[in-house]
Design a protein around this motif. Structure first.
Motif, PDB file in Angstrom:
ATOM      1  N   ASP A  54       0.862  -1.170   0.000  1.00 22.65           N
ATOM      2  CA  ASP A  54       0.000   0.000   0.000  1.00 22.65           C
ATOM      3  C   ASP A  54       0.903   1.225   0.000  1.00 22.65           C
ATOM      4  O   ASP A  54       1.318   1.723   1.047  1.00 22.65           O
ATOM      5  CB  ASP A  54      -0.907  -0.031   1.233  1.00 22.65           C
ATOM      6  N   HIS A  55       1.218   1.733  -1.191  1.00 20.63           N
ATOM      7  CA  HIS A  55       2.181   2.829  -1.306  1.00 20.63           C
ATOM      8  C   HIS A  55       1.629   4.123  -0.707  1.00 20.63           C
ATOM      9  O   HIS A  55       2.387   4.912  -0.139  1.00 20.63           O
ATOM     10  CB  HIS A  55       2.563   3.024  -2.774  1.00 20.63           C
ATOM     11  N   ALA A  71      -0.329   4.304   1.907  1.00 25.31           N
ATOM     12  CA  ALA A  71      -0.179   4.195   3.360  1.00 25.31           C
ATOM     13  C   ALA A  71       1.274   4.431   3.769  1.00 25.31           C
ATOM     14  O   ALA A  71       1.547   5.052   4.806  1.00 25.31           O
ATOM     15  CB  ALA A  71      -0.651   2.814   3.824  1.00 25.31           C
ATOM     16  N   ARG A  72       2.216   3.948   2.969  1.00 29.27           N
ATOM     17  CA  ARG A  72       3.628   4.161   3.296  1.00 29.27           C
ATOM     18  C   ARG A  72       4.007   5.638   3.170  1.00 29.27           C
ATOM     19  O   ARG A  72       4.799   6.145   3.959  1.00 29.27           O
ATOM     20  CB  ARG A  72       4.490   3.291   2.385  1.00 29.27           C
ATOM     21  N   ASP A 120       0.124  -3.925   3.686  1.00 29.44           N
ATOM     22  CA  ASP A 120      -0.998  -3.654   2.796  1.00 29.44           C
ATOM     23  C   ASP A 120      -2.301  -3.933   3.531  1.00 29.44           C
ATOM     24  O   ASP A 120      -2.314  -4.543   4.600  1.00 29.44           O
ATOM     25  CB  ASP A 120      -0.907  -4.541   1.557  1.00 29.44           C
ATOM     26  N   ARG A 121      -3.385  -3.472   2.958  1.00 23.76           N
ATOM     27  CA  ARG A 121      -4.701  -3.750   3.514  1.00 23.76           C
ATOM     28  C   ARG A 121      -5.206  -5.071   2.949  1.00 23.76           C
ATOM     29  O   ARG A 121      -5.026  -5.370   1.776  1.00 23.76           O
ATOM     30  CB  ARG A 121      -5.667  -2.611   3.196  1.00 23.76           C
ATOM     31  N   SER A 123      -7.179  -5.558  -0.464  1.00 22.34           N
ATOM     32  CA  SER A 123      -6.543  -5.453  -1.774  1.00 22.34           C
ATOM     33  C   SER A 123      -5.858  -6.738  -2.206  1.00 22.34           C
ATOM     34  O   SER A 123      -5.442  -6.850  -3.359  1.00 22.34           O
ATOM     35  CB  SER A 123      -5.530  -4.300  -1.768  1.00 22.34           C
ATOM     36  N   ASP A 176     -10.165  -2.977   5.504  1.00 25.12           N
ATOM     37  CA  ASP A 176      -9.179  -1.942   5.812  1.00 25.12           C
ATOM     38  C   ASP A 176      -8.179  -2.364   6.873  1.00 25.12           C
ATOM     39  O   ASP A 176      -7.408  -1.542   7.376  1.00 25.12           O
ATOM     40  CB  ASP A 176      -9.893  -0.664   6.282  1.00 25.12           C
ATOM     41  N   HIS A 185      -4.794  -3.884   8.091  1.00 23.38           N
ATOM     42  CA  HIS A 185      -3.476  -4.128   7.533  1.00 23.38           C
ATOM     43  C   HIS A 185      -3.082  -5.587   7.769  1.00 23.38           C
ATOM     44  O   HIS A 185      -3.443  -6.184   8.780  1.00 23.38           O
ATOM     45  CB  HIS A 185      -2.441  -3.193   8.159  1.00 23.38           C
TER      46      HIS A 185
END
Length: 628
Positions: free
Chosen positions: A258-259, A261-262, A483-484, A487, A572, A574
């Motif tokens: 999850d770019h 989020a990063r 990531d979530r 996805s 949602d 992680h």
């Protein structure tokens, strides 16, 4: 990125080497070689052509395939909207590649545009213009001054300050007049298909990671007009060489995650809300590199450190070395050390690892091994019962020892500062995976269930013994980290018509898929192929409802209700929080006394390749570390 006020003439010559002519059915324009095998041009140059002719160095490459072109305008407007970019795949051996700069120029930055033009009826030749950046208009960039001759559309525009191609020529404000016009910024490439975008940009970054390239050598030498020794002082921005090497390293790492989020985690708080889509690690660097931190570690270093921490062992060694070298060069070593050791960073979860392995002589009997895994990653052997016993006897043995092992972890010297409950991990053959481990009551209080007091997961015994290939397993788990769940999840309903071949096809099409949710028990229903193929294909997480299919189709199917509720609850979450979230769902179901809650009868197969028991060997029970 640091850069000089003007770029050496050598770089302008290198840019000329990368300019191509693009000839379509109805239009002729320009383009630029940006990655091995790829040309970037404007979409209005190629229009709807599936292939075009690319001319470079006097050679024609007919049939060059247009692999991406942004959407054409409606007949009513006739104006190509943002991003007006196209990618053409070419078969040109050993061609050079222009250096790209995805950032927006500063106001009044000097620019240098090149492209083919048929000027003064003297035939097609490379022409140039020197506009200045003058703001934005509808996603495009406005430039003042400079004449864009007919045929220069799609040609590269160099930011003279940074030494990178930042845009393509789109159109003149007034044909035949030196009044500037519009440019198509290359960050519009993020509108392309994610896989294609990553292939192009990573190819570009790997190409320029080679410091012996002439373009790289010239840009590495650029410095600001400041006193000598500037780069030996504390600073927050990267040098061209540091950023070039970083992008090359990131281009060799798994692209999943999850770019966004990063970016938000590493960047300022609150995070800017207007940044463009983030499709790869390099995009995060682009957006963070010029944000000046108020205090503390520069944002790009924070991002790199977090990515190292989230990566599987051995996959981020080059990034870790870059991080240490760059932090030292930026005079940020102490801040980096403090960040890496910050108590705010969550510790690893402690666990009791329990392995039940079928006897080689009688598969109805199992030998028992128990390890304690500390937050530091230390794995300590505690119980070994090599004499195989029937399952019910092994279960009673676990009841006897488990409370004591949980307490031993809680009171171990130097134990984890985490307040997370100890995890219980069962390593099992497939035939035992539907056993009600989370409902076990190893304490005198018969109402106290193991899965409600502790996150309880099952794991695939074969993966830890080498009986199944581990490469796909580790790769898919990396896509889950950071990531979530929503996805990287796919559901398999009770009424889905699947067999082993169709299931393998579904998994092969989604290389990043890391979570399979099944509407009913794979050991007691038609979802069995999902478990078989999922384990073989390296899917690290499987979740299912411990119940047989009722045979009810449509909206009344309990399995469908389970999957719909589970998808909503986990969307949602992680990936690293999944065992704790399942633990919470089990408690919610019990608290509501609701047997239809998705937390009731919930089985979680959670296979983290970073949490493996040690190889078998004779050991001292007090040994503090085993190689895994």
């Amino acid at each position: 990125m640091s850069a000089a006020t003007t770029v050496p003439h050598h770089v302008l010559g290198l840019l000329t080497e990368c300019v191509v002519q693009v000839v379509g059915t109805t239009d002729t324009g320009s383009g630029v070689l940006i990655a091995p095998g790829f040309v970037l041009t404007c979409a209005h140059v190629v229009r709807s052509d599936p292939a075009v002719t690319v001319k470079w160095h006097g050679n024609s490459y007919a049939g060059s395939k247009v692999v991406f072109a942004s959407q054409a305008p409606s007949r009513r407007t006739k104006v190509w909207g943002y991003p007006d970019l196209a990618i053409v795949a070419v078969d040109i051996p050993n061609h050079p590649c222009a250096k790209l700069d995805f950032r927006t120029p500063r106001l009044d930055d000097p620019l240098h545009a090149q492209g083919f033009a048929d000027k003064y009826d003297q035939g097609w030749a490379i022409d140039s213009a020197t506009p200045r950046y003058d703001g934005t208009s509808g996603g495009f960039w406005q430039v003042a001054v400079g004449e864009f001759a007919r045929g220069m559309s799609g040609g590269p525009v160099l930011n003279v300050r940074t030494g990178g191609v930042c845009a393509l020529v789109k159109t003149s404000r007034q044909p035949g007049a030196a009044q500037g016009g519009l440019l198509a910024p290359i960050h519009g490439l993020r509108q392309a298909d994610r896989d294609l975008y990553q292939a192009v940009v990573r190819g570009h970054d790997r190409y320029h990671a080679d410091g012996s390239r002439p373009w790289s050598r010239h840009l590495d030498a650029l410095i600001d007009d400041e006193p000598t020794g500037r780069h030996h002082r504390k600073r927050w921005e990267l040098t061209p060489a540091e950023e070039r090497i970083l992008r090359g390293v990131l281009a060799g790492m798994p692209a999943a995650g999850d770019h966004a989020a990063r970016f938000e985690s590493a960047g300022p708080s609150p995070a800017p809300q207007d940044h463009r889509p983030l499709l790869d690690h390099g995009d995060v660097v682009t957006e963070l590199a010029e944000l000046m931190p108020g205090d503390g570690l520069p944002y790009v270093l924070r991002f790199a450190a977090a990515l190292v921490a989230a990566s599987a062992p051995g996959t981020a060694d080059d990034l870790y070395r870059w991080l240490l070298l760059s932090a030292g060069a930026m005079q940020r070593s102490e801040e980096m050390l403090s960040f890496l050791q910050s108590p705010e960073r969550p510790p690893d979860v402690e666990s009791v690892m329990i392995r039940l392995r079928p006897s080689g002589h009688d598969c109805t009997k199992y030998d028992l091994t128990v390890w304690n895994r500390h937050a530091s990653g230390t794995v300590v052997a505690r119980i070994t019962d090599p004499q195989a016993k029937p399952f019910e006897e092994v279960k009673q043995r676990i009841f006897e020892i488990l409370p004591e092992q949980i307490d031993a972890l809680a009171h171990a010297p130097g134990g984890s500062p985490s307040d997370l409950p100890v995890m219980i991990e069962f390593f099992l053959p497939v035939e035992l995976m539907d056993e009600t481990f989370e409902a076990w009551t190893p304490w005198p209080e018969q109402w106290s269930r193991l899965g409600r007091r502790h996150p309880t997961v099952v794991r695939d015994l074969r993966r830890t013994t080498g009986a199944l290939r581990v490469g796909d397993w580790e790769r898919r788990f990396r896509s889950l980290q950071g990531d979530r769940v929503g996805s990287v999840l796919e559901v398999v309903g009770c009424d889905d018509e699947i067999d082993h071949e169709s299931m393998e096809g579904r998994l092969q099409l989604r290389g990043n898929l890391a979570v399979l949710a099944l509407g009913s028990s794979p050991l007691r229903s038609g979802t069995g192929p999902a478990l078989d193929v999922g384990l073989y294909s390296g899917v690290p997480v499987l979740i299912w409802r411990r119940a047989s299919c009722t045979g009810t189709d449509g909206p009344e199917c309990p399995g469908r209700h389970f999957l719909d509720d589970l998808r909503r609850e986990l969307a949602d979450v992680h990936g690293s929080d999944l065992p704790r979230r399942v633990w919470a769902l089990r408690n919610e179901a019990a608290g509501r006394r609701d047997d239809t809650h998705c937390g009731a009868q919930l089985v979680l197969l959670w296979d983290d390749p970073n949490r493996r028991p040690p190889h078998d060997r004779m050991i001292d029970p007090e040994e503090t570390r085993l190689d895994v």
